[in-house]
Design an enzyme around this catalytic site. Structure first.
Site, PDB file in Angstrom:
ATOM      1  N   LYS A  10       0.857 -15.125 -60.070  1.00 50.98           N
ATOM      2  CA  LYS A  10      -0.215 -15.649 -59.224  1.00 50.98           C
ATOM      3  C   LYS A  10      -1.482 -14.812 -59.385  1.00 50.98           C
ATOM      4  O   LYS A  10      -2.561 -15.341 -59.520  1.00 50.98           O
ATOM      5  CB  LYS A  10       0.210 -15.643 -57.747  1.00 50.98           C
ATOM      6  CG  LYS A  10       1.581 -16.278 -57.469  1.00 50.98           C
ATOM      7  CD  LYS A  10       1.533 -17.779 -57.316  1.00 50.98           C
ATOM      8  CE  LYS A  10       2.896 -18.452 -57.436  1.00 50.98           C
ATOM      9  NZ  LYS A  10       3.856 -18.103 -56.396  1.00 50.98           N
ATOM     10  N   TRP A  45       8.804 -20.832 -48.953  1.00 49.88           N
ATOM     11  CA  TRP A  45       9.313 -19.618 -49.602  1.00 49.88           C
ATOM     12  C   TRP A  45      10.122 -18.787 -48.625  1.00 49.88           C
ATOM     13  O   TRP A  45      11.153 -18.221 -48.987  1.00 49.88           O
ATOM     14  CB  TRP A  45       8.172 -18.813 -50.223  1.00 49.88           C
ATOM     15  CG  TRP A  45       7.469 -19.563 -51.316  1.00 49.88           C
ATOM     16  CD1 TRP A  45       6.156 -19.934 -51.342  1.00 49.88           C
ATOM     17  CD2 TRP A  45       8.037 -20.066 -52.540  1.00 49.88           C
ATOM     18  NE1 TRP A  45       5.889 -20.616 -52.501  1.00 49.88           N
ATOM     19  CE2 TRP A  45       7.009 -20.720 -53.245  1.00 49.88           C
ATOM     20  CE3 TRP A  45       9.321 -20.016 -53.100  1.00 49.88           C
ATOM     21  CZ2 TRP A  45       7.226 -21.327 -54.494  1.00 49.88           C
ATOM     22  CZ3 TRP A  45       9.537 -20.617 -54.337  1.00 49.88           C
ATOM     23  CH2 TRP A  45       8.504 -21.260 -55.018  1.00 49.88           C
ATOM     24  N   ASP A  93       7.278 -10.541 -49.039  1.00 49.60           N
ATOM     25  CA  ASP A  93       7.020 -11.334 -50.236  1.00 49.60           C
ATOM     26  C   ASP A  93       5.501 -11.446 -50.332  1.00 49.60           C
ATOM     27  O   ASP A  93       4.868 -12.129 -49.527  1.00 49.60           O
ATOM     28  CB  ASP A  93       7.666 -12.716 -50.090  1.00 49.60           C
ATOM     29  CG  ASP A  93       7.369 -13.632 -51.281  1.00 49.60           C
ATOM     30  OD1 ASP A  93       6.591 -13.235 -52.166  1.00 49.60           O
ATOM     31  OD2 ASP A  93       7.927 -14.745 -51.302  1.00 49.60           O
TER      32      ASP A  93
HETATM   33  C1  PLP Z   1       5.315 -18.592 -56.181  1.00 45.74           C
HETATM   34  C2  PLP Z   1       5.973 -17.927 -55.029  1.00 45.74           C
HETATM   35  C3  PLP Z   1       7.338 -17.616 -55.038  1.00 45.74           C
HETATM   36  C4  PLP Z   1       8.243 -17.967 -56.200  1.00 45.74           C
HETATM   37  O1  PLP Z   1       7.976 -17.152 -57.260  1.00 45.74           O
HETATM   38  P1  PLP Z   1       8.846 -17.202 -58.598  1.00 45.74           P
HETATM   39  O2  PLP Z   1       8.346 -15.993 -59.307  1.00 45.74           O
HETATM   40  O3  PLP Z   1       8.526 -18.491 -59.271  1.00 45.74           O
HETATM   41  O4  PLP Z   1      10.278 -17.110 -58.226  1.00 45.74           O
HETATM   42  C5  PLP Z   1       7.874 -16.963 -53.954  1.00 45.74           C
HETATM   43  N1  PLP Z   1       7.101 -16.636 -52.894  1.00 45.74           N
HETATM   44  C6  PLP Z   1       5.783 -16.926 -52.851  1.00 45.74           C
HETATM   45  C7  PLP Z   1       4.984 -16.536 -51.656  1.00 45.74           C
HETATM   46  C8  PLP Z   1       5.186 -17.586 -53.911  1.00 45.74           C
HETATM   47  O5  PLP Z   1       3.876 -17.874 -53.874  1.00 45.74           O
END
Ligand code: PLP
Length: 359
Positions: free
Chosen positions: A195, A101, A171
């Site tokens: 998540k 990511w 993030d």
């Molecule tokens: C799942 C995830 C993403 C991607 O998320 P989307 O909403 O599918 O774009 C980005 N960063 C992390 C840390 C993730 O776990």
């Protein structure tokens, strides 16, 4: 009804009581005679929903007044571009590379300016968080970007990096509202909701207000934070249903005692699994020490056939989606806020039994 234990990394498990509430309110949302899905986003009922969701998130995370809370679309992946488009002034930023990511975030930022990778754990398949000191950062950088919890590799920053006066951007997709963070230490936090918060479709952004006022000239209206700040996240139709469920999850978490209480429980859940893994002769955690995630726990047997056998038998026994990410292999148990303690206890008991039968 038969609910299984869902260890999926995302979309992830939601609290059962929230799902029941959604079900009960589906046909007639609180006397409105329709579901939230069918409702105008300009209605009084929806205005109450989005305002309450924001207020409850502010309460949960103790978000200071000078931070805006935005409900956006496009997932965390859209933030990979929105962050540089809105925060670039000197057009350079520092990134810590702790997994897939982070790499995707860097790739997007490179389209608009200079990306300086200050540290990386790629040399060991991202199974640790690199050592970081303030000297590594450029004081002229527009921001420092980290991924607080690495969903795929099962690592977590044990503490925040010393960034000085440069805004810290995080993030937090896979560990938002799972533990306490001091929001005032960040310039911007973003998280795809699927998540730990809600169904897919809504992305949460928490931004210090002075960071949103000078996007790059090329930034489309829909990718400017100011667009959503000025309209209270109602510039266009927001993901109404996902925001509604997010609000119910925030209420549920407040009822559980808030972030401090769930953090304690999350630590206990993770310890149950790590303690077993650390003494198992069959299974092994892929991450050591202080960098271990309390949300996503990858583990292996060291034998891919045995891994496959375990995943199959676990699936048959109602422990679902334990297959690890293809870049790590083996298994991964994602134990988000809504995974009951009993789910982890039952998983550990199942693993012990499997170990006895396969040693
Ligand atoms: C799942 C995830 C993403 C991607 O998320 P989307 O909403 O599918 O774009 C980005 N960063 C992390 C840390 C993730 O776990």
């Amino acid at each position: 009804m038969s609910r299984i234990y869902n260890f999926s990394a995302g979309p992830g498990v939601l609290p059962e009581s929230v799902l029941q509430k959604v079900q009960a309110e589906m046909l007639d949302y609180r006397g409105n005679g329709m579901s939230v899905m069918e409702m105008s986003h300009r209605s009084k009922a929806f205005d109450d929903i989005i305002k309450k969701a924001e207020a409850d998130l502010r309460k949960l995370m103790q978000i200071p007044e000078n931070y805006k809370v935005l409900f956006l679309q496009g997932g965390a992946s859209t933030q990979f571009a929105m962050v540089p488009l809105n925060l670039f002034r000197n057009k350079k930023a520092d990134y810590v590379n702790t997994g897939s990511w982070s790499k995707k975030a860097m790739a997007e930022a490179r389209r608009y300016g200079e990306v300086n990778m200050v540290a990386s754990s790629e040399d060991q398949t991202f199974n640790y968080i690199p050592e970081i000191t303030q000297e590594m950062f450029d004081s002229e950088a527009d921001y420092v970007h980290i991924t607080t919890n690495n969903t795929i590799y099962g690592t977590r920053f044990p503490s925040l990096p010393p960034v000085g006066d440069v805004p810290l951007v995080a993030d937090m997709s896979s560990n938002i509202i799972s533990q306490y963070y001091d929001v005032s230490k960040f310039g911007l936090i973003y998280a795809g909701a699927q998540k730990n918060i809600a169904p897919a479709g809504v992305t949460i952004v928490i931004i210090k207000d002075d960071l949103a006022d000078s996007p790059l000239e090329i930034t489309p209206t829909m990718l400017r934070y100011s667009t959503y700040i000025e309209s209270d996240s109602l510039f266009n139709t927001p993901p109404c249903f996902a925001i509604y469920v997010a609000g119910l999850v925030f209420e549920w978490l407040l009822d559980q005692g808030g972030i401090k209480a769930i953090e304690k429980q999350n630590n206990e859940k993770a310890a149950l699994l790590y303690n077993y893994l650390d003494q198992s002769a069959l299974f092994e955690s892929t991450v050591k020490g202080a960098d271990r995630s309390i949300m996503n726990i990858p583990y292996v047997t060291g034998n891919s056939e045995l891994d496959a056998k375990f995943i199959k038998e676990a699936d048959d026994a109602g422990f679902k989606t334990l297959k690890g990410h293809r870049s790590v292999g083996g298994m991964r148990a994602s134990i988000y806020n809504a995974m009951p303690v009993q789910g982890v206890k039952d998983l550990v008991a199942f693993m012990k039994d499997f170990e006895n039968k396969n040693k």
